[in-house]
Design a protein around this motif. Structure first.
Motif, PDB file in Angstrom:
ATOM      1  N   GLY A 291       0.815  -1.217   0.000  1.00 51.93           N
ATOM      2  CA  GLY A 291       0.000   0.000   0.000  1.00 51.93           C
ATOM      3  C   GLY A 291       0.846   1.264   0.000  1.00 51.93           C
ATOM      4  O   GLY A 291       0.532   2.231  -0.717  1.00 51.93           O
ATOM      5  N   LEU A 292       1.903   1.269   0.770  1.00 49.70           N
ATOM      6  CA  LEU A 292       2.767   2.448   0.818  1.00 49.70           C
ATOM      7  C   LEU A 292       3.469   2.691  -0.514  1.00 49.70           C
ATOM      8  O   LEU A 292       3.596   3.837  -0.956  1.00 49.70           O
ATOM      9  CB  LEU A 292       3.795   2.297   1.946  1.00 49.70           C
ATOM     10  N   ILE A 293       3.909   1.622  -1.155  1.00 49.74           N
ATOM     11  CA  ILE A 293       4.570   1.782  -2.452  1.00 49.74           C
ATOM     12  C   ILE A 293       3.575   2.297  -3.493  1.00 49.74           C
ATOM     13  O   ILE A 293       3.899   3.179  -4.297  1.00 49.74           O
ATOM     14  CB  ILE A 293       5.235   0.462  -2.893  1.00 49.74           C
ATOM     15  N   LEU A 294       2.360   1.759  -3.479  1.00 51.69           N
ATOM     16  CA  LEU A 294       1.334   2.258  -4.404  1.00 51.69           C
ATOM     17  C   LEU A 294       1.000   3.725  -4.124  1.00 51.69           C
ATOM     18  O   LEU A 294       0.840   4.521  -5.068  1.00 51.69           O
ATOM     19  CB  LEU A 294       0.076   1.398  -4.315  1.00 51.69           C
ATOM     20  N   LEU A 295       0.900   4.083  -2.850  1.00 55.68           N
ATOM     21  CA  LEU A 295       0.665   5.484  -2.485  1.00 55.68           C
ATOM     22  C   LEU A 295       1.797   6.362  -3.001  1.00 55.68           C
ATOM     23  O   LEU A 295       1.561   7.456  -3.525  1.00 55.68           O
ATOM     24  CB  LEU A 295       0.525   5.622  -0.963  1.00 55.68           C
ATOM     25  N   ASN A 296       3.000   5.877  -2.875  1.00 55.34           N
ATOM     26  CA  ASN A 296       4.162   6.622  -3.343  1.00 55.34           C
ATOM     27  C   ASN A 296       4.101   6.830  -4.856  1.00 55.34           C
ATOM     28  O   ASN A 296       4.394   7.921  -5.365  1.00 55.34           O
ATOM     29  CB  ASN A 296       5.440   5.881  -2.949  1.00 55.34           C
ATOM     30  N   ILE A 297       3.715   5.789  -5.580  1.00 57.44           N
ATOM     31  CA  ILE A 297       3.605   5.895  -7.040  1.00 57.44           C
ATOM     32  C   ILE A 297       2.553   6.938  -7.420  1.00 57.44           C
ATOM     33  O   ILE A 297       2.793   7.799  -8.282  1.00 57.44           O
ATOM     34  CB  ILE A 297       3.273   4.524  -7.657  1.00 57.44           C
ATOM     35  N   VAL A 298       1.417   6.873  -6.768  1.00 59.47           N
ATOM     36  CA  VAL A 298       0.330   7.802  -7.080  1.00 59.47           C
ATOM     37  C   VAL A 298       0.729   9.239  -6.755  1.00 59.47           C
ATOM     38  O   VAL A 298       0.539  10.153  -7.572  1.00 59.47           O
ATOM     39  CB  VAL A 298      -0.966   7.400  -6.331  1.00 59.47           C
ATOM     40  N   THR A 299       1.295   9.468  -5.578  1.00 55.30           N
ATOM     41  CA  THR A 299       1.643  10.845  -5.198  1.00 55.30           C
ATOM     42  C   THR A 299       2.767  11.405  -6.060  1.00 55.30           C
ATOM     43  O   THR A 299       2.763  12.595  -6.374  1.00 55.30           O
ATOM     44  CB  THR A 299       2.019  10.933  -3.706  1.00 55.30           C
ATOM     45  N   ARG A 300       3.695  10.569  -6.472  1.00 53.58           N
ATOM     46  CA  ARG A 300       4.761  11.047  -7.372  1.00 53.58           C
ATOM     47  C   ARG A 300       4.196  11.353  -8.756  1.00 53.58           C
ATOM     48  O   ARG A 300       4.598  12.328  -9.398  1.00 53.58           O
ATOM     49  CB  ARG A 300       5.882  10.019  -7.463  1.00 53.58           C
ATOM     50  N   ALA A 301       3.277  10.526  -9.220  1.00 48.07           N
ATOM     51  CA  ALA A 301       2.661  10.765 -10.529  1.00 48.07           C
ATOM     52  C   ALA A 301       1.849  12.058 -10.530  1.00 48.07           C
ATOM     53  O   ALA A 301       1.759  12.738 -11.560  1.00 48.07           O
ATOM     54  CB  ALA A 301       1.774   9.589 -10.916  1.00 48.07           C
ATOM     55  N   LEU A 302       1.280  12.387  -9.382  1.00 47.38           N
ATOM     56  CA  LEU A 302       0.496  13.625  -9.268  1.00 47.38           C
ATOM     57  C   LEU A 302       1.378  14.849  -9.015  1.00 47.38           C
ATOM     58  O   LEU A 302       0.874  15.966  -8.922  1.00 47.38           O
ATOM     59  CB  LEU A 302      -0.538  13.495  -8.152  1.00 47.38           C
TER      60      LEU A 302
ATOM     61  N   ASP B  11       8.496   6.457   1.663  1.00 44.02           N
ATOM     62  CA  ASP B  11       9.635   5.566   1.390  1.00 44.02           C
ATOM     63  C   ASP B  11      10.227   5.024   2.684  1.00 44.02           C
ATOM     64  O   ASP B  11      10.479   3.828   2.816  1.00 44.02           O
ATOM     65  CB  ASP B  11      10.737   6.306   0.621  1.00 44.02           C
ATOM     66  N   GLU B  12      10.455   5.926   3.617  1.00 43.37           N
ATOM     67  CA  GLU B  12      11.078   5.520   4.878  1.00 43.37           C
ATOM     68  C   GLU B  12      10.185   4.561   5.664  1.00 43.37           C
ATOM     69  O   GLU B  12      10.665   3.562   6.199  1.00 43.37           O
ATOM     70  CB  GLU B  12      11.380   6.758   5.721  1.00 43.37           C
ATOM     71  N   LEU B  13       8.907   4.849   5.711  1.00 43.79           N
ATOM     72  CA  LEU B  13       7.981   3.972   6.420  1.00 43.79           C
ATOM     73  C   LEU B  13       7.911   2.595   5.760  1.00 43.79           C
ATOM     74  O   LEU B  13       7.885   1.566   6.460  1.00 43.79           O
ATOM     75  CB  LEU B  13       6.593   4.612   6.491  1.00 43.79           C
ATOM     76  N   ALA B  14       7.925   2.548   4.428  1.00 42.92           N
ATOM     77  CA  ALA B  14       7.913   1.267   3.720  1.00 42.92           C
ATOM     78  C   ALA B  14       9.178   0.466   4.021  1.00 42.92           C
ATOM     79  O   ALA B  14       9.124  -0.753   4.208  1.00 42.92           O
ATOM     80  CB  ALA B  14       7.782   1.500   2.217  1.00 42.92           C
ATOM     81  N   ILE B  15      10.309   1.139   4.111  1.00 46.95           N
ATOM     82  CA  ILE B  15      11.570   0.453   4.423  1.00 46.95           C
ATOM     83  C   ILE B  15      11.522  -0.135   5.826  1.00 46.95           C
ATOM     84  O   ILE B  15      11.897  -1.288   6.048  1.00 46.95           O
ATOM     85  CB  ILE B  15      12.770   1.410   4.260  1.00 46.95           C
ATOM     86  N   HIS B  16      11.060   0.642   6.789  1.00 49.61           N
ATOM     87  CA  HIS B  16      10.975   0.137   8.163  1.00 49.61           C
ATOM     88  C   HIS B  16      10.001  -1.038   8.268  1.00 49.61           C
ATOM     89  O   HIS B  16      10.272  -2.020   8.961  1.00 49.61           O
ATOM     90  CB  HIS B  16      10.568   1.259   9.131  1.00 49.61           C
ATOM     91  N   ALA B  17       8.886  -0.954   7.568  1.00 50.52           N
ATOM     92  CA  ALA B  17       7.918  -2.057   7.572  1.00 50.52           C
ATOM     93  C   ALA B  17       8.528  -3.306   6.947  1.00 50.52           C
ATOM     94  O   ALA B  17       8.321  -4.427   7.440  1.00 50.52           O
ATOM     95  CB  ALA B  17       6.647  -1.646   6.825  1.00 50.52           C
ATOM     96  N   MET B  18       9.298  -3.119   5.892  1.00 47.88           N
ATOM     97  CA  MET B  18       9.921  -4.269   5.230  1.00 47.88           C
ATOM     98  C   MET B  18      10.985  -4.915   6.123  1.00 47.88           C
ATOM     99  O   MET B  18      11.099  -6.137   6.169  1.00 47.88           O
ATOM    100  CB  MET B  18      10.551  -3.843   3.898  1.00 47.88           C
ATOM    101  N   VAL B  19      11.734  -4.105   6.842  1.00 50.18           N
ATOM    102  CA  VAL B  19      12.747  -4.652   7.751  1.00 50.18           C
ATOM    103  C   VAL B  19      12.083  -5.476   8.850  1.00 50.18           C
ATOM    104  O   VAL B  19      12.497  -6.604   9.141  1.00 50.18           O
ATOM    105  CB  VAL B  19      13.619  -3.518   8.338  1.00 50.18           C
ATOM    106  N   TRP B  20      11.042  -4.919   9.464  1.00 42.41           N
ATOM    107  CA  TRP B  20      10.330  -5.660  10.511  1.00 42.41           C
ATOM    108  C   TRP B  20       9.748  -6.959   9.946  1.00 42.41           C
ATOM    109  O   TRP B  20       9.830  -8.013  10.572  1.00 42.41           O
ATOM    110  CB  TRP B  20       9.227  -4.785  11.111  1.00 42.41           C
ATOM    111  N   MET B  21       9.150  -6.880   8.765  1.00 35.40           N
ATOM    112  CA  MET B  21       8.561  -8.057   8.130  1.00 35.40           C
ATOM    113  C   MET B  21       9.635  -9.126   7.906  1.00 35.40           C
ATOM    114  O   MET B  21       9.405 -10.310   8.160  1.00 35.40           O
ATOM    115  CB  MET B  21       7.930  -7.664   6.799  1.00 35.40           C
ATOM    116  N   THR B  22      10.805  -8.712   7.467  1.00 36.26           N
ATOM    117  CA  THR B  22      11.887  -9.648   7.201  1.00 36.26           C
ATOM    118  C   THR B  22      12.326 -10.374   8.460  1.00 36.26           C
ATOM    119  O   THR B  22      12.495 -11.596   8.458  1.00 36.26           O
ATOM    120  CB  THR B  22      13.083  -8.908   6.565  1.00 36.26           C
ATOM    121  N   PHE B  23      12.504  -9.651   9.541  1.00 37.79           N
ATOM    122  CA  PHE B  23      12.940 -10.296  10.782  1.00 37.79           C
ATOM    123  C   PHE B  23      11.862 -11.222  11.346  1.00 37.79           C
ATOM    124  O   PHE B  23      12.170 -12.297  11.869  1.00 37.79           O
ATOM    125  CB  PHE B  23      13.367  -9.257  11.823  1.00 37.79           C
ATOM    126  N   LEU B  24      10.602 -10.816  11.254  1.00 34.01           N
ATOM    127  CA  LEU B  24       9.520 -11.678  11.746  1.00 34.01           C
ATOM    128  C   LEU B  24       9.442 -12.973  10.950  1.00 34.01           C
ATOM    129  O   LEU B  24       9.301 -14.062  11.519  1.00 34.01           O
ATOM    130  CB  LEU B  24       8.182 -10.941  11.698  1.00 34.01           C
TER     131      LEU B  24
END
Length: 182
Positions: free
Chosen positions: A26-37, A45-58
């Protein structure tokens, strides 16, 4: 009882990791939409990275609990069954050792005893330990980085519990000679 706790924790880790995977998408899609606009949200970007890191460790904790990590088993598959059980025990023991080492390193890094001794005064903690973990902030969100880094001690505790359960199961298989237990 430990086995039930480990299974319950693994189910929780999988559920949280699935939510984080959805959040990253969802964050990446939001990023795509807001950049396109033409109005990008840089904190996404930063929030998506932190979420991905947590997801990886879990998910890593669950993968190691289930013994589903990537492995080259050409050598161990050629061993007699008793030695296969012993090699599985050794791998489980190494995972448990790694979890304990990670937990100890996180304890040293977060240094809660010194933080407590200085009355949770971050400036006094920094002066006492020359450790700036509690004062660093993320670039765009401005959140304390130690909150994001909490995935490491949580991973260590979780992996330690899963590793302990696996070591006990492997040890039972080794002592009884039952390959299925291990």
């Amino acid at each position: 009882m430990l086995k039930q706790i480990s299974h319950g924790l693994a189910r929780l880790e999988v559920a949280v990791a699935a939510l984080l995977a959805a959040a990253v998408t969802g964050l990446i899609l939001l990023n795509i939409v807001t950049r396109a606009l033409g109005s990008p949200l840089y904190w996404v970007d930063e929030l998506a990275i932190h979420a991905m890191v947590w997801m990886t460790f879990l998910t890593t904790s669950v993968v190691l609990k289930r013994r589903e990590g990537i492995a080259v088993t050409l050598f161990t598959d050629s061993l007699p069954p008793r030695f296969q059980v012993f090699s599985r025990f050794m791998v489980d023991a190494l995972v448990l050792f790694f979890a304990g080492l990670m937990l100890w390193l996180c304890w040293c890094w977060y240094d809660p005893l010194t933080l407590w001794a200085v009355g949770f005064d971050v400036s006094a903690f920094q002066a006492e330990s020359f450790n700036f973990i509690y004062s660093e902030r993320t670039s765009t969100l401005g959140l304390p980085k130690y909150l994001s880094w909490l995935c490491l001690p949580i991973f260590s505790v979780s992996l330690g519990l899963h590793g302990l359960v696996n070591v006990v199961d492997s040890l039972k298989g080794l002592l009884t000679g039952n390959r299925r237990l291990a």
